[in-house]
Motif scaffolding. Structure first.
Motif, PDB file in Angstrom:
ATOM      1  N   GLY A  93       0.904  -1.194  -0.129  1.00 34.20           N
ATOM      2  CA  GLY A  93      -0.036  -0.247   0.096  1.00 34.20           C
ATOM      3  C   GLY A  93       0.860   1.247  -0.197  1.00 34.20           C
ATOM      4  O   GLY A  93       0.539   2.349  -0.752  1.00 34.20           O
ATOM      5  N   PHE A  94       1.913   1.067   0.721  1.00 37.41           N
ATOM      6  CA  PHE A  94       2.821   2.453   0.762  1.00 37.41           C
ATOM      7  C   PHE A  94       3.361   2.477  -0.433  1.00 37.41           C
ATOM      8  O   PHE A  94       3.745   3.564  -1.217  1.00 37.41           O
ATOM      9  CB  PHE A  94       3.804   2.336   1.911  1.00 37.41           C
ATOM     10  CG  PHE A  94       4.823   3.388   2.131  1.00 37.41           C
ATOM     11  CD1 PHE A  94       4.213   4.731   2.472  1.00 37.41           C
ATOM     12  CD2 PHE A  94       6.176   3.371   1.923  1.00 37.41           C
ATOM     13  CE1 PHE A  94       5.366   5.502   2.695  1.00 37.41           C
ATOM     14  CE2 PHE A  94       7.008   4.159   1.787  1.00 37.41           C
ATOM     15  CZ  PHE A  94       6.586   5.388   2.333  1.00 37.41           C
ATOM     16  N   GLN A  95       3.867   1.789  -1.117  1.00 34.42           N
ATOM     17  CA  GLN A  95       4.656   1.715  -2.501  1.00 34.42           C
ATOM     18  C   GLN A  95       3.649   1.914  -3.433  1.00 34.42           C
ATOM     19  O   GLN A  95       4.008   2.958  -4.227  1.00 34.42           O
ATOM     20  CB  GLN A  95       5.276   0.292  -2.740  1.00 34.42           C
ATOM     21  CG  GLN A  95       6.041   0.275  -4.056  1.00 34.42           C
ATOM     22  CD  GLN A  95       6.599  -0.952  -4.435  1.00 34.42           C
ATOM     23  OE1 GLN A  95       6.257  -2.058  -4.181  1.00 34.42           O
ATOM     24  NE2 GLN A  95       7.855  -0.984  -4.970  1.00 34.42           N
ATOM     25  N   LYS A  96       2.604   1.399  -3.399  1.00 38.09           N
ATOM     26  CA  LYS A  96       1.234   1.904  -4.484  1.00 38.09           C
ATOM     27  C   LYS A  96       1.126   3.482  -4.402  1.00 38.09           C
ATOM     28  O   LYS A  96       0.812   4.040  -5.409  1.00 38.09           O
ATOM     29  CB  LYS A  96      -0.014   1.109  -4.316  1.00 38.09           C
ATOM     30  CG  LYS A  96      -1.143   1.360  -5.086  1.00 38.09           C
ATOM     31  CD  LYS A  96      -2.124   0.415  -4.818  1.00 38.09           C
ATOM     32  CE  LYS A  96      -3.443   0.880  -5.605  1.00 38.09           C
ATOM     33  NZ  LYS A  96      -4.534   0.162  -5.396  1.00 38.09           N
ATOM     34  N   THR A  97       0.946   3.968  -2.973  1.00 33.87           N
ATOM     35  CA  THR A  97       0.636   5.171  -2.864  1.00 33.87           C
ATOM     36  C   THR A  97       1.722   6.259  -3.530  1.00 33.87           C
ATOM     37  O   THR A  97       1.516   7.207  -4.307  1.00 33.87           O
ATOM     38  CB  THR A  97       0.666   5.786  -1.629  1.00 33.87           C
ATOM     39  OG1 THR A  97      -0.575   4.840  -1.017  1.00 33.87           O
ATOM     40  CG2 THR A  97       0.375   7.349  -1.214  1.00 33.87           C
ATOM     41  N   LEU A  98       3.129   5.939  -3.193  1.00 35.98           N
ATOM     42  CA  LEU A  98       4.267   6.672  -3.745  1.00 35.98           C
ATOM     43  C   LEU A  98       4.259   6.656  -5.438  1.00 35.98           C
ATOM     44  O   LEU A  98       4.869   7.357  -5.867  1.00 35.98           O
ATOM     45  CB  LEU A  98       5.511   6.581  -3.000  1.00 35.98           C
ATOM     46  CG  LEU A  98       5.309   6.909  -1.606  1.00 35.98           C
ATOM     47  CD1 LEU A  98       6.713   6.617  -1.134  1.00 35.98           C
ATOM     48  CD2 LEU A  98       5.070   8.261  -1.375  1.00 35.98           C
ATOM     49  N   ASN A  99       3.967   5.319  -5.801  1.00 30.18           N
ATOM     50  CA  ASN A  99       4.144   5.029  -7.199  1.00 30.18           C
ATOM     51  C   ASN A  99       3.064   5.692  -7.938  1.00 30.18           C
ATOM     52  O   ASN A  99       3.174   6.041  -9.287  1.00 30.18           O
ATOM     53  CB  ASN A  99       4.072   3.588  -7.429  1.00 30.18           C
ATOM     54  CG  ASN A  99       5.252   2.907  -7.159  1.00 30.18           C
ATOM     55  OD1 ASN A  99       6.335   3.294  -6.902  1.00 30.18           O
ATOM     56  ND2 ASN A  99       5.168   1.298  -7.074  1.00 30.18           N
ATOM     57  N   GLN A 100       1.878   6.073  -7.321  1.00 27.95           N
ATOM     58  CA  GLN A 100       0.973   6.827  -8.147  1.00 27.95           C
ATOM     59  C   GLN A 100       1.077   8.298  -7.894  1.00 27.95           C
ATOM     60  O   GLN A 100       0.349   9.076  -8.690  1.00 27.95           O
ATOM     61  CB  GLN A 100      -0.537   6.684  -7.364  1.00 27.95           C
ATOM     62  CG  GLN A 100      -0.968   5.160  -7.420  1.00 27.95           C
ATOM     63  CD  GLN A 100      -2.263   4.924  -6.826  1.00 27.95           C
ATOM     64  OE1 GLN A 100      -2.480   5.725  -5.837  1.00 27.95           O
ATOM     65  NE2 GLN A 100      -3.239   3.985  -7.143  1.00 27.95           N
ATOM     66  N   THR A 101       2.108   8.697  -7.125  1.00 23.62           N
ATOM     67  CA  THR A 101       2.657  10.185  -6.920  1.00 23.62           C
ATOM     68  C   THR A 101       3.520  10.248  -8.285  1.00 23.62           C
ATOM     69  O   THR A 101       4.521   9.583  -8.498  1.00 23.62           O
ATOM     70  CB  THR A 101       3.035  10.485  -5.878  1.00 23.62           C
ATOM     71  OG1 THR A 101       2.299  10.017  -4.535  1.00 23.62           O
ATOM     72  CG2 THR A 101       3.534  11.940  -5.536  1.00 23.62           C
ATOM     73  N   GLY A 102       3.249  11.450  -8.952  1.00 20.02           N
ATOM     74  CA  GLY A 102       4.209  11.971 -10.031  1.00 20.02           C
ATOM     75  C   GLY A 102       3.695  11.172 -11.458  1.00 20.02           C
ATOM     76  O   GLY A 102       2.912  10.498 -11.433  1.00 20.02           O
ATOM     77  N   ARG A 103       4.450  11.762 -12.418  1.00 22.85           N
ATOM     78  CA  ARG A 103       4.101  11.595 -13.808  1.00 22.85           C
ATOM     79  C   ARG A 103       5.494  11.474 -14.684  1.00 22.85           C
ATOM     80  O   ARG A 103       6.484  11.866 -14.125  1.00 22.85           O
ATOM     81  CB  ARG A 103       3.219  12.694 -14.297  1.00 22.85           C
ATOM     82  CG  ARG A 103       2.042  13.056 -13.694  1.00 22.85           C
ATOM     83  CD  ARG A 103       1.373  14.526 -14.061  1.00 22.85           C
ATOM     84  NE  ARG A 103       1.285  14.306 -15.556  1.00 22.85           N
ATOM     85  CZ  ARG A 103      -0.022  14.458 -15.984  1.00 22.85           C
ATOM     86  NH1 ARG A 103      -1.034  13.770 -15.578  1.00 22.85           N
ATOM     87  NH2 ARG A 103      -0.158  14.605 -17.265  1.00 22.85           N
ATOM     88  N   ASP A 104       5.374  10.945 -15.582  1.00 24.04           N
ATOM     89  CA  ASP A 104       6.454  10.624 -16.708  1.00 24.04           C
ATOM     90  C   ASP A 104       6.923  11.965 -17.358  1.00 24.04           C
ATOM     91  O   ASP A 104       7.936  12.140 -17.705  1.00 24.04           O
ATOM     92  CB  ASP A 104       6.244   9.485 -17.682  1.00 24.04           C
ATOM     93  CG  ASP A 104       6.437   8.139 -16.870  1.00 24.04           C
ATOM     94  OD1 ASP A 104       7.096   8.214 -15.967  1.00 24.04           O
ATOM     95  OD2 ASP A 104       5.443   7.381 -16.931  1.00 24.04           O
TER      96      ASP A 104
END
Length: 438
Positions: A93-104
């Motif tokens: 869940g923590f990884q998913k939250t930070l992976n959703q943060t930001g864009r290419d």
């Protein structure tokens, strides 16, 4: 000498089982499916397989008479799977939250060698140089979408237990909203330049006291008014946003910590990096915002993953002994039954497979129960943890199908190890001795 050889042999068997269990845990789904198909074909089309199938039916039919002992296996394995899945779901869940943060198609600029915003420093003179580089998108009025930003850790009172906790106040530039189009205002309005006004993430509002729209809180001996709430669906939900210049004045900052830019596209990142590298006045590092926030989660996610597997391994070790004791008792209690089957033509292999399948069935039930409990209790359960900027990051446990599948494999692996030795004992038990003991 014979005793030493037997002792060494037992150690070899245990090591072989542990190695087999490790291979089983990492086996992909198609490998498990292929193995299940092979076992099914063997049970359906070979004489030994049919005998094993009939012996398994007899054992399963007697399970209600042994429900107390059988429930030990089910509940023990359910506990292992539940704890393991819950621990891994926290990291996921923590990884998913930070992976959703930001864009290419967005980039963050930090001082060279900085790993996070907290230890970065970008002078005001460098911001116009960054804004003039190729690859940066522009708004309708032709202004570059560049947001020089500050990150300030502030202390707020949590709703849960009333203690103080760190929260992140982000000072953003005029383009701060445009470089993050996923951030949407859900209540109130945006802050105005030059005023001590805050727009807070919905995660921060649910976690801290006093962040409802219209409230005034004290930060740095100054009163700040909450004028809006935003939602982003990522780690920004845990932040408080304010005007960068107001934050700089309040906290006596003469420079910025990062610059976030919106690019013309994901392929423009290389062009933007090249422009940074070509200017000797810009000794800065550039990452896409997606890569930056993904890297922030690596350390904690790895730690949680390792802890989860270590704790799960320790519990699995105990569950194996519980299964061993229970199945040994079950074999002893069914000595007459097993001896009778042996006397009428059931050979060693069908008996071994029958006891193994019975144990695996109980392990399967335990795995399904543990996975269901973990999903019901922890999926989308909101918590917070200390992020890389020493402030709390809100995230939700993520009990994914992949984690449930891994938990089920752990359960079946425990059942496999726990049922092997009792099944071998049942197959090797002499018929006359079994009848006499019964």
């Amino acid at each position: 000498m014979n005793r030493i050889k037997k002792w060494l042999g037992n150690i070899g068997v245990v090591l072989a089982l542990l190695a087999g269990l490790a291979v089983w845990i990492v086996l992909p789904w198609w490998g498990v499916l292929a193995l299940a198909v092979l076992i099914g074909l063997w049970l359906a089309f070979t004489r030994s397989g049919r005998l094993a199938r009939e012996a398994t039916k007899i054992g399963i039919a007697s399970l209600p008479q042994r429900w107390g002992a059988s429930s030990v296996i089910v509940i023990g394995i359910a506990g292992v799977v539940g704890v393991l899945v819950a621990m891994l779901a926290m990291g996921a869940g923590f990884q998913k939250t930070l992976n959703q943060t930001g864009r290419d198609d967005a980039a963050i600029v930090l001082r060279g060698g900085s790993q996070a915003e907290t230890n970065s420093n970008i002078s005001r003179e460098q911001v116009p140089l960054i804004a003039n580089l190729d690859g940066i998108a522009r708004d309708r009025e032709g202004r570059p979408l560049v947001s020089p930003e500050l990150s300030q850790v502030v202390s707020l009172v949590t709703r849960g237990d009333g203690t103080d906790a760190n929260a992140q106040m982000r000072g953003v530039g005029e383009a701060g909203w445009a470089v993050r189009p996923q951030v949407e205002l859900v209540e109130g309005r945006r802050f105005e330049s030059g005023k001590r006004e805050l727009v807070v993430g919905q995660g921060a509002r649910s976690q801290y006291v006093g962040l409802d729209v219209g409230n005034t809180i004290e930060l740095a001996n100054q009163d700040w008014t909450v004028v809006g709430v935003f939602a982003s669906g990522d780690s920004h939900d845990s932040e408080l946003w304010a005007d960068a210049e107001t934050v700089a004045t309040t906290y006596q900052r003469g420079s910025y910590q990062s610059v976030t830019v919106r690019l013309t596209g994901a392929d423009a990142l290389a062009t933007f990096k090249a422009g940074i590298a070509a200017d000797p006045q810009l000794k800065l590092d550039v990452l896409s915002t997606k890569d930056y926030y993904s890297k922030q989660s690596e350390g904690l996610t790895t730690l949680i993953d390792v802890l989860g597997k270590v704790i799960g391994g320790i519990m699995a070790f105990g569950a194996v002994f519980g299964a061993l004791n229970t199945m040994y008792a079950a074999v002893a209690g069914r000595a007459r039954e097993i001896a009778t089957m042996r006397a009428i033509g059931f050979r060693g292999l069908p008996v071994v497979v029958a006891v193994m399948l019975e144990t695996m069935l109980l392990a399967l039930l335990g795995g399904l129960l543990g996975g269901l409990v973990a999903w019901l209790l922890f999926n989308n359960y909101s918590v917070s943890t200390l992020g890389s900027n020493f402030s709390q990051v809100m995230f939700k446990f993520s009990v994914s199908p992949e984690l449930l599948w891994n938990g089920l494999k752990w359960a079946l692996g425990i059942g496999l190890v726990g049922g092997l030795f009792p099944s071998l004992r049942a197959a090797r038990l002499p018929v006359t001795e079994a009848l006499r003991s019964a």
